[in-house]
Scaffold this motif. Structure first.
Motif, PDB file in Angstrom:
ATOM      1  N   PHE A  39      11.006  12.869  -5.860  1.00  0.00           N
ATOM      2  CA  PHE A  39      10.629  13.768  -4.776  1.00  0.00           C
ATOM      3  C   PHE A  39      11.651  13.669  -3.655  1.00  0.00           C
ATOM      4  CE2 PHE A  39       8.200  14.003  -0.689  1.00  0.00           C
ATOM      5  CZ  PHE A  39       7.934  15.357  -0.712  1.00  0.00           C
ATOM      6  N   LYS A  40      12.129  14.816  -3.207  1.00  0.00           N
ATOM      7  CA  LYS A  40      13.057  14.827  -2.076  1.00  0.00           C
ATOM      8  C   LYS A  40      12.343  15.476  -0.904  1.00  0.00           C
ATOM      9  CE  LYS A  40      17.254  14.587  -4.656  1.00  0.00           C
ATOM     10  NZ  LYS A  40      16.487  14.473  -5.920  1.00  0.00           N
ATOM     11  N   GLY A  41      12.059  14.675   0.088  1.00  0.00           N
ATOM     12  CA  GLY A  41      11.322  15.215   1.220  1.00  0.00           C
ATOM     13  C   GLY A  41      10.836  14.065   2.056  1.00  0.00           C
ATOM     14  N   ASN A  42       9.908  14.361   2.921  1.00  0.00           N
ATOM     15  CA  ASN A  42       9.429  13.347   3.852  1.00  0.00           C
ATOM     16  C   ASN A  42       8.361  12.470   3.192  1.00  0.00           C
ATOM     17  OD1 ASN A  42       8.387  11.875   5.948  1.00  0.00           O
ATOM     18  ND2 ASN A  42       8.654  13.540   7.426  1.00  0.00           N
ATOM     19  N   TYR A  43       8.795  11.269   2.811  1.00  0.00           N
ATOM     20  CA  TYR A  43       7.867  10.358   2.128  1.00  0.00           C
ATOM     21  C   TYR A  43       6.727   9.928   3.047  1.00  0.00           C
ATOM     22  CZ  TYR A  43      10.320   9.757  -2.286  1.00  0.00           C
ATOM     23  OH  TYR A  43      10.845   9.965  -3.518  1.00  0.00           O
ATOM     24  N   ASP A  44       7.090   9.547   4.294  1.00  0.00           N
ATOM     25  CA  ASP A  44       6.060   9.049   5.199  1.00  0.00           C
ATOM     26  C   ASP A  44       4.929  10.063   5.350  1.00  0.00           C
ATOM     27  OD1 ASP A  44       7.667   6.932   5.448  1.00  0.00           O
ATOM     28  OD2 ASP A  44       8.297   7.298   7.518  1.00  0.00           O
ATOM     29  N   GLU A  45       5.329  11.321   5.473  1.00  0.00           N
ATOM     30  CA  GLU A  45       4.356  12.381   5.666  1.00  0.00           C
ATOM     31  C   GLU A  45       3.440  12.514   4.444  1.00  0.00           C
ATOM     32  OE1 GLU A  45       5.941  16.271   7.326  1.00  0.00           O
ATOM     33  OE2 GLU A  45       5.235  16.876   5.348  1.00  0.00           O
ATOM     34  N   ARG A  46       4.077  12.488   3.256  1.00  0.00           N
ATOM     35  CA  ARG A  46       3.280  12.635   2.033  1.00  0.00           C
ATOM     36  C   ARG A  46       2.348  11.454   1.820  1.00  0.00           C
ATOM     37  NH1 ARG A  46       4.714  17.297  -1.258  1.00  0.00           N
ATOM     38  NH2 ARG A  46       3.401  16.420  -2.876  1.00  0.00           N
ATOM     39  N   VAL A  47       2.850  10.251   2.132  1.00  0.00           N
ATOM     40  CA  VAL A  47       2.016   9.064   1.953  1.00  0.00           C
ATOM     41  C   VAL A  47       0.820   9.123   2.911  1.00  0.00           C
ATOM     42  CG1 VAL A  47       1.935   6.560   2.259  1.00  0.00           C
ATOM     43  CG2 VAL A  47       3.850   7.602   1.042  1.00  0.00           C
ATOM     44  N   GLU A  48       1.101   9.477   4.159  1.00  0.00           N
ATOM     45  CA  GLU A  48       0.004   9.568   5.130  1.00  0.00           C
ATOM     46  C   GLU A  48      -1.008  10.624   4.701  1.00  0.00           C
ATOM     47  OE1 GLU A  48       1.100  10.108   9.251  1.00  0.00           O
ATOM     48  OE2 GLU A  48      -0.915  10.838   9.744  1.00  0.00           O
ATOM     49  N   HIS A  49      -0.492  11.770   4.274  1.00  0.00           N
ATOM     50  CA  HIS A  49      -1.371  12.857   3.844  1.00  0.00           C
ATOM     51  C   HIS A  49      -2.274  12.413   2.687  1.00  0.00           C
ATOM     52  CE1 HIS A  49      -2.335  16.686   1.723  1.00  0.00           C
ATOM     53  NE2 HIS A  49      -2.541  17.087   2.954  1.00  0.00           N
ATOM     54  N   ALA A  50      -1.662  11.716   1.716  1.00  0.00           N
ATOM     55  CA  ALA A  50      -2.444  11.272   0.550  1.00  0.00           C
ATOM     56  C   ALA A  50      -3.495  10.258   0.972  1.00  0.00           C
ATOM     57  CB  ALA A  50      -1.518  10.678  -0.504  1.00  0.00           C
ATOM     58  N   ILE A  80       0.844  -1.196   0.000  1.00  0.00           N
ATOM     59  CA  ILE A  80       0.000   0.000   0.000  1.00  0.00           C
ATOM     60  C   ILE A  80       0.881   1.250   0.000  1.00  0.00           C
ATOM     61  CG2 ILE A  80      -1.635   1.289   1.436  1.00  0.00           C
ATOM     62  CD1 ILE A  80      -2.694  -1.513   2.354  1.00  0.00           C
ATOM     63  N   TYR A  81       1.917   1.212   0.847  1.00  0.00           N
ATOM     64  CA  TYR A  81       2.829   2.356   0.941  1.00  0.00           C
ATOM     65  C   TYR A  81       3.487   2.640  -0.402  1.00  0.00           C
ATOM     66  CZ  TYR A  81       6.556   5.330   2.809  1.00  0.00           C
ATOM     67  OH  TYR A  81       7.399   6.379   3.050  1.00  0.00           O
ATOM     68  N   ASP A  82       4.021   1.575  -1.018  1.00  0.00           N
ATOM     69  CA  ASP A  82       4.740   1.763  -2.283  1.00  0.00           C
ATOM     70  C   ASP A  82       3.817   2.247  -3.393  1.00  0.00           C
ATOM     71  OD1 ASP A  82       7.099   1.042  -1.145  1.00  0.00           O
ATOM     72  OD2 ASP A  82       7.040  -1.040  -1.821  1.00  0.00           O
ATOM     73  N   ASN A  83       2.557   1.815  -3.351  1.00  0.00           N
ATOM     74  CA  ASN A  83       1.598   2.302  -4.334  1.00  0.00           C
ATOM     75  C   ASN A  83       1.484   3.824  -4.266  1.00  0.00           C
ATOM     76  OD1 ASN A  83      -0.280   0.674  -6.189  1.00  0.00           O
ATOM     77  ND2 ASN A  83       0.025  -0.692  -4.453  1.00  0.00           N
ATOM     78  N   VAL A  84       1.343   4.334  -3.038  1.00  0.00           N
ATOM     79  CA  VAL A  84       1.149   5.772  -2.888  1.00  0.00           C
ATOM     80  C   VAL A  84       2.450   6.521  -3.167  1.00  0.00           C
ATOM     81  CG1 VAL A  84       0.380   7.592  -1.328  1.00  0.00           C
ATOM     82  CG2 VAL A  84      -0.665   5.334  -1.202  1.00  0.00           C
TER      83      VAL A  84
END
Lengths: 277, 298
Positions: free
Chosen positions: A134-145, A121-125
């Protein structure tokens, strides 16, 4: 190339007037051919920013064809040819120097069949973020999406599980999360609920209404009630069988309420009152 | 209005329908006979494999020891010995073949499945791959003899590996193509809709999704060539010593089996049996490994 946009909730975009009015996509199609078959003619549709534009009409009226020409997905079909132009924020995306791959990063798409990748699921998002380096906080962006797609609470404890293990409605919301993770400007939705049950459909519809604050949405639907429930503006397409083939064309377009209550055209009146479908 | 014309359903009648199983019913009888027939045929099909395995274990199992893996083949009347050099040689040449055939095969499969499935080049190379699956293996050896062995002036592990790679390639191409075609169209559309180029779609979505199928193809290829002897006769020949570099004649299990099985010494014949068993075990291990690594993750 920095295609990944800043989070829309955090940094509201500048006033719409800066880039040419409140129109995100100005579709000015005069003809679409598949080989020698004329699939669509005279489809002049404006997709307004921050609104949901619904495309309705009977089968074979070319509503999906028009939608897919807005991010050049039709380029993948052999024999596709478009006459006219489609302006996205002032640029003709069918101009010679345009790379369709880049266009699709700004104009995301949700398909009829839920189509998550065979990944977690994580990798899909995160797919689109990685694709755009993208350079930045992946966890944050994935959670936000995932929160945007109203899926976070259901999957937060199993982000490593397969995207394919989810139910159909969850898969479709995962696809929406995947599409919004890169914060595209426009979201094209091609009958996103046609493979879902009524409860899942309702959730996705609620989601569309929430998303329109931040995104411009174009929605193809076979379901007139869905158009009345979510679309601000509705475009009604008809089929012209006079010249032997089945050619779709735009019959009329306007505020959803006007299309359904006070249609200008006889054909629209007959369709919305259920005389044919 | 006319109930009389409607067919009488069994439930309409007074009598209860007969639902019990009866061999007197011809349909039940035929079904039973066919089931037994299918069982028998399946059993017959398993006989060769089971009997070969049985023979190998009975004849070769008694000689199974660590000596086989560490000792060199015995000469003439010598007792004991093993075939460590042949095991190393076989694994090495299969490895060389894989290094050549897997990248070429998988890339070619990606072309056939995604980039130009109906193109002229695609059709021709798919047809040639199919022809190559039935290619006589000895001709692969003769071909490499003419191209490589004569040019290098010596039999070598390299030449052996190249000959095996020719035999491996079509299996890899055709199975990997099938595996990639099995990736659903909608998944590929999703990748393109996200803004992937076709190359990115293949690398990020098609390859990972098709990986189990691709690995199966590679393993089928390995299994096919590991036991080949004909192509090695002209390319790697044989050696009674440990391999010291890739440009010298190299031992292999299949050639060792061929050589030793025709010798008049009991010791060598026993070793040939043991080598056959080891060869089958190597292929088996590769198969199990591919199943472990090739299991779909998601």
């Amino acid at each position: 190339m920095t295609v990944v946009q800043p989070l829309k909730g955090d940094a509201p975009t500048k006033s719409a007037s800066a880039d040419g009015g409140d129109i995100a996509i100005n579709c000015n199609v005069s003809k679409i051919y598949y080989g020698s078959f004329l699939a669509v003619r005279d489809a002049r549709v404006a997709i307004h920013k921050g609104k949901i534009t619904g495309f309705i009409g009977p089968s074979g009226c070319g509503k999906s064809t028009v939608l897919r020409s807005l991010n050049r997905m039709n380029d993948l079909i052999q024999g596709f040819r478009l006459e006219g132009d489609v302006h996205f924020l002032g640029q003709d995306i069918y101009a010679k120097n345009i790379d369709p791959v880049v266009v699709r990063r700004y104009i995301g798409m949700v398909f009829q069949q839920p189509n998550p990748f065979a990944m977690s699921i994580y990798d899909n998002v995160a797919f689109g973020l990685r694709l755009n380096k993208f350079k930045g906080n992946y966890d944050e962006r994935v959670e936000h999406a995932l929160r945007r797609a109203a899926l976070w609470d259901e999957v937060k404890d199993k982000l490593k599980a397969s995207g394919l293990s989810l139910s159909g409605g969850q898969q479709q919301r995962l696809c929406i999360a995947r599409a919004v993770a890169t914060e595209p400007t426009v979201l094209l939705m091609d009958e996103p609920c046609s493979a879902l049950d009524p409860i899942a459909t309702r959730r996705v519809e609620e989601l569309m209404l929430e998303l329109k604050d931040d995104y411009t949405i174009a929605l193809v639907t076979h379901n007139m009630q869905q158009a009345t429930r979510v679309a601000d503006i509705t475009a009604f397409f008809g089929v012209d069988i006079s010249k032997g083939g089945r050619t779709g064309y735009l019959v009329e377009m306007g505020e959803t309420e006007q299309i359904f209550q006070r249609p200008r055209e006889q054909l629209t009146q007959e369709y919305v009152s259920g005389k044919f479908s | 209005m006319t109930d009389t014309t409607a067919p009488q359903l069994p439930t309409d009648t007074e009598e209860a329908p007969v639902l019990t199983h009866s061999w007197a019913d011809r349909r039940a009888l035929r079904n039973g006979m066919f089931t037994i027939g299918a069982w028998l045929v399946a059993l017959i099909a398993a006989i060769p494999l089971v009997s070969v395995l049985y023979m190998l274990i009975v004849q070769g199992g008694s000689r199974l020891s660590t000596d086989l893996f560490t000792e060199l083949p015995p000469a003439g009347f010598e007792m004991g010995g093993g075939f460590g050099n042949a095991i190393v040689g076989t694994i090495l040449m299969v490895l060389i073949a894989s290094i050549i055939a897997v990248p070429i095969g998988v890339m070619a499969a990606a072309y056939l499945a995604e980039l130009g499935p109906e193109s002229q080049l695609g059709r021709v190379s798919r047809f040639l791959s199919k022809v190559l699956t039935g290619f006589p293996s000895i001709l692969a050896g003769v071909f490499v003899y003419a191209v490589l062995v004569l040019a290098m002036g010596t039999y070598s592990a390299i030449a052996g590996g190249v000959a095996l790679s020719i035999l491996m390639l079509p299996t890899v191409v055709l199975t990997a193509e099938e595996a990639m075609k099995m990736v659903p169209r909608k998944m590929k559309d999703a990748a393109l809709g996200m803004g992937c180029t076709r190359t990115q779609m293949i690398w990020k979505v098609v390859f990972p999704t098709a990986l189990p199928g691709i690995l199966t193809g590679v393993m089928l290829g390995v299994a096919r060539v590991a036991g080949e002897s004909a192509p090695l006769l002209f390319t790697a020949l044989f050696s009674n010593y440990w391999i010291s570099n890739l440009r010298e004649p190299t031992a292999s299990l299949s050639i060792l089996i061929y050589n030793f099985s025709s010798m008049p010494f009991d010791n060598q014949i026993e070793l040939a049996w043991a080598a056959s068993l080891v060869l089958v075990l190597i292929v088996l291990v590769f198969n199990i490994l591919s199943r472990l690594f090739g299991r779909p993750k998601y």
